[in-house]
Each structure stands twice: as C-alpha cells, then as structure tokens.
Design an enzyme around this catalytic site. Structure first.
Site, PDB file in Angstrom:
ATOM      1  N   GLY A   1       5.119  31.061  35.499  1.00  0.00           N
ATOM      2  CA  GLY A   1       6.474  31.464  35.156  1.00  0.00           C
ATOM      3  C   GLY A   1       6.600  32.207  33.834  1.00  0.00           C
ATOM      4  N   SER A   2       5.667  33.126  33.527  1.00  0.00           N
ATOM      5  CA  SER A   2       5.760  33.836  32.248  1.00  0.00           C
ATOM      6  C   SER A   2       6.987  34.733  32.192  1.00  0.00           C
ATOM      7  CB  SER A   2       4.488  34.649  31.993  1.00  0.00           C
ATOM      8  OG  SER A   2       4.342  35.698  32.931  1.00  0.00           O
ATOM      9  N   ASN A   3       7.368  35.356  33.305  1.00  0.00           N
ATOM     10  CA  ASN A   3       8.601  36.150  33.314  1.00  0.00           C
ATOM     11  C   ASN A   3       9.834  35.260  33.157  1.00  0.00           C
ATOM     12  OD1 ASN A   3       8.225  39.124  33.683  1.00  0.00           O
ATOM     13  ND2 ASN A   3       6.968  38.439  35.404  1.00  0.00           N
TER      14      ASN A   3
ATOM     15  N   LEU B   1       6.394  32.972  45.677  1.00  0.00           N
ATOM     16  CA  LEU B   1       5.563  33.518  46.740  1.00  0.00           C
ATOM     17  C   LEU B   1       6.072  33.255  48.152  1.00  0.00           C
ATOM     18  CD1 LEU B   1       2.033  32.712  45.259  1.00  0.00           C
ATOM     19  CD2 LEU B   1       3.449  34.757  44.965  1.00  0.00           C
TER      20      LEU B   1
ATOM     21  N   ASN C   1      13.785  40.697  42.476  1.00  0.00           N
ATOM     22  CA  ASN C   1      12.388  40.290  42.425  1.00  0.00           C
ATOM     23  C   ASN C   1      11.622  41.278  41.558  1.00  0.00           C
ATOM     24  OD1 ASN C   1       9.960  38.834  43.191  1.00  0.00           O
ATOM     25  ND2 ASN C   1       9.454  40.587  44.493  1.00  0.00           N
TER      26      ASN C   1
ATOM     27  N   HIS D   1       7.714  42.899  41.117  1.00  0.00           N
ATOM     28  CA  HIS D   1       6.426  43.031  41.814  1.00  0.00           C
ATOM     29  C   HIS D   1       5.479  43.818  40.916  1.00  0.00           C
ATOM     30  CE1 HIS D   1       3.762  43.224  45.300  1.00  0.00           C
ATOM     31  NE2 HIS D   1       3.536  44.482  44.991  1.00  0.00           N
TER      32      HIS D   1
ATOM     33  N   ASP E   1       9.183  42.772  49.619  1.00  0.00           N
ATOM     34  CA  ASP E   1       9.044  43.972  48.793  1.00  0.00           C
ATOM     35  C   ASP E   1       9.637  45.241  49.402  1.00  0.00           C
ATOM     36  OD1 ASP E   1       7.572  42.329  47.051  1.00  0.00           O
ATOM     37  OD2 ASP E   1       5.696  42.812  48.086  1.00  0.00           O
TER      38      ASP E   1
END
Length: 300
Positions: free
Chosen positions: A97-99, A175, A192, A194, A235
């Site tokens: 979860g760095s974002n 995911l 999202n 990507h 996506d």
C-alpha cells in the site's frame, strides 16, 4: 485513538478488542440510519461470539458534485475558494500500500482536500492493512474467501461504504476485479493506478513486476503509470492521467519498477487532489480531463 473512543462510547460490550491489534482482523461499518454526529460502530472478529446484526437502509446514492456544460466540457463551475467540502475516500489494497500511504500523508498535510475513512483489502494481514490499523483507519475485508471468512459480499460492501459516506474509491494495488454492484453504485467515482502506459501492458494477469518485465522484453523505450476510471474489466476504463519515464537499455525490472513507482506516488496524489477539489471534467466525447488548480482555463 478516536475510533476506539467511539467504539467504547457507543458499544456496551467491554470486550471490544483494540483496533490497532494486527493479529485480530475485523471490519467496521457505520449504521447510516443513525445521526452521523454520533457514529455507532458494529463489527465482527474471529473470537466475538455474538456479532450484532446491522440493518442497512436502502438510500439512494446521490452525486455530490454539481456539474454543468461549459465550452464542450461537463465540469464543476465552483471555484476552489467557494467552500467545497472535504471528500470521504475509501482505498482498496492487496499489498504494502505505498500509494495508499502517500495519499494518506497528502491528506494529513493538506495537499488533498479529503480524508481516508476506510480501507478495503482482500488480505487482512497485508502491509496496507497493518498501516491502516496503526493510523486508526477502519479495515473491511472483501471479497469472501476460504481464508477470509469474515469478508463482505458485494452488496454488503456497497452498504458498508455508504455507511462511511464514501464519495470516491481509490484502488491502490488491489488485485481483485471490482464487482459490478460497486461500479453501478459509484459511477465515475472509482479510480485505479496501473504501472504501465495503458492501453499497453494492461488487462488480466498484468500486475506488479510482470508488467515491468513485459515492458523491457518488448523493447519499449518508455513506460510510466496510468490513472484511469474503473469499469467492469481490468484496466479498460477511461484514462485520466499518465506520466512518462524512460526505459534504459540496461534496465532491470526492479530498476524500472522503482522509477515508475516514484511517478505513481506523485501522479496519484495530484489526481486525488483534483478529484476532491471537483476539478475532473468530462469532454463531450466522454474523455475525462483535469482542470488546472492554478489556472482554471487550462486542462490536461
């Protein structure tokens, strides 16, 4: 911790476990039928013998961002000094979860006019969930699985997010495919990120290091993150923002991943800021663009 104080203030059972205990997965949902100045939390844990039953009122989810046509765009007419309220954000993660962390930090320092009110995950022990618990952010589990029996169904997930009065949903390394029930409940409100320049290197099976290995193997000279709206497929939703980084001749997948991730943290915060400021506008052809904060006549 505020969430713990609320639990003790409105639940009489003194055996409520500490929220920050990472070894005891739980989820919390707010009852939308109650006065939100007094939030009452209902929860489940693996060791709680008599979970409370929550009845959700079927309220109509209203779009809170007023929009009007302007010069071929559909966008908010309000200026940023007109008292736009802070937005409630839900973040979905499957890993570290760095974002999520970068967005949360941006909310705390005032760069984003919003608050992360709940985290959803399919892995109760992942790094993102641990970070959320440590910061007092409620964690809910989705979807149901053999190793996550306390997880929610799609309809319960929608009800839980409405209970938290969520305005926007941000996927940050989540995911699992988003259920159609959630997409219908939050139209044009789920984003999202990507790690490639979509539509290249996207779709089912393209995630994490697999993306960067495929980019290098293809001979592509450029890569970078894409922020896009979410639809029923992997996506394929409308692209909102991209950043470009070079792919060097001697790059490894790890080196490229680090370069892309650095831009991910920047662009996702910028887009989330625009989202909460109501600066996302839609062209007549259905393409979303971002209104500049400094110059409202500029779009990107």
């Amino acid at each position: 911790m505020e969430a713990q104080r609320l639990l003790h203030g409105f639940c009489s059972n003194s055996a409520i476990p500490p929220i920050q205990n990472p070894k005891k997965p739980f989820f919390m949902i707010f009852n939308p039928s109650l006065d939100h100045s007094k939030r009452w939390a209902s929860f489940k844990t693996h060791h709680y013998d008599a979970p409370q039953t929550v009845s959700w009122s079927k309220r109509r989810l209203e779009c809170r961002n007023s929009v009007e046509n302007a010069g071929g765009f559909t966008g908010g007419e309000k200026g940023l000094e007109s008292g736009i309220r802070r937005k409630n954000l839900a973040v979905f993660v499957s890993g570290g979860g760095s974002n999520f962390r970068s967005i949360h930090e941006a909310c705390l320092r005032g760069s984003v006019h919003g608050d992360i009110v709940v985290l959803a995950t399919n892995k109760s022990g992942c790094g993102g969930a641990e970070y959320a618990r440590g910061k007092g952010i409620p964690v809910i589990l989705f979807p149901k699985a053999k190793d996550e029996p306390e997880a929610l169904s799609p309809n319960d997930l929608v009800a839980a997010l409405r209970g938290f009065e969520v305005d926007f949903i941000l996927l940050a390394g989540y995911l699992k495919l988003i259920p159609v029930e959630l997409i219908r409940a939050y139209p044009k409100s789920i984003l999202n990120i990507h790690p490639s320049l979509l539509p290249a290197f996207g779709g089912k099976g393209y995630y994490g290091m697999k993306v960067h290995k495929a980019v290098i193997a293809s001979g592509a000279r450029y890569s970078g993150p894409t922020v896009h709206f979410v639809d029923e497929h992997y996506d394929t939703g409308r692209i909102l923002a991209q950043r470009v980084v070079p792919v060097l001749a001697d790059d490894t997948a790890d080196e490229l991943a680090a370069r892309v991730l650095h831009e991910e943290h920047r662009v996702y915060v910028e887009v989330t800021s625009a989202l909460c400021d109501e600066r996302i506008v839609w062209r007549e052809d259905g393409v979303p663009i971002i209104q500049s904060k400094e110059n409202p006549n500029d779009y990107s």
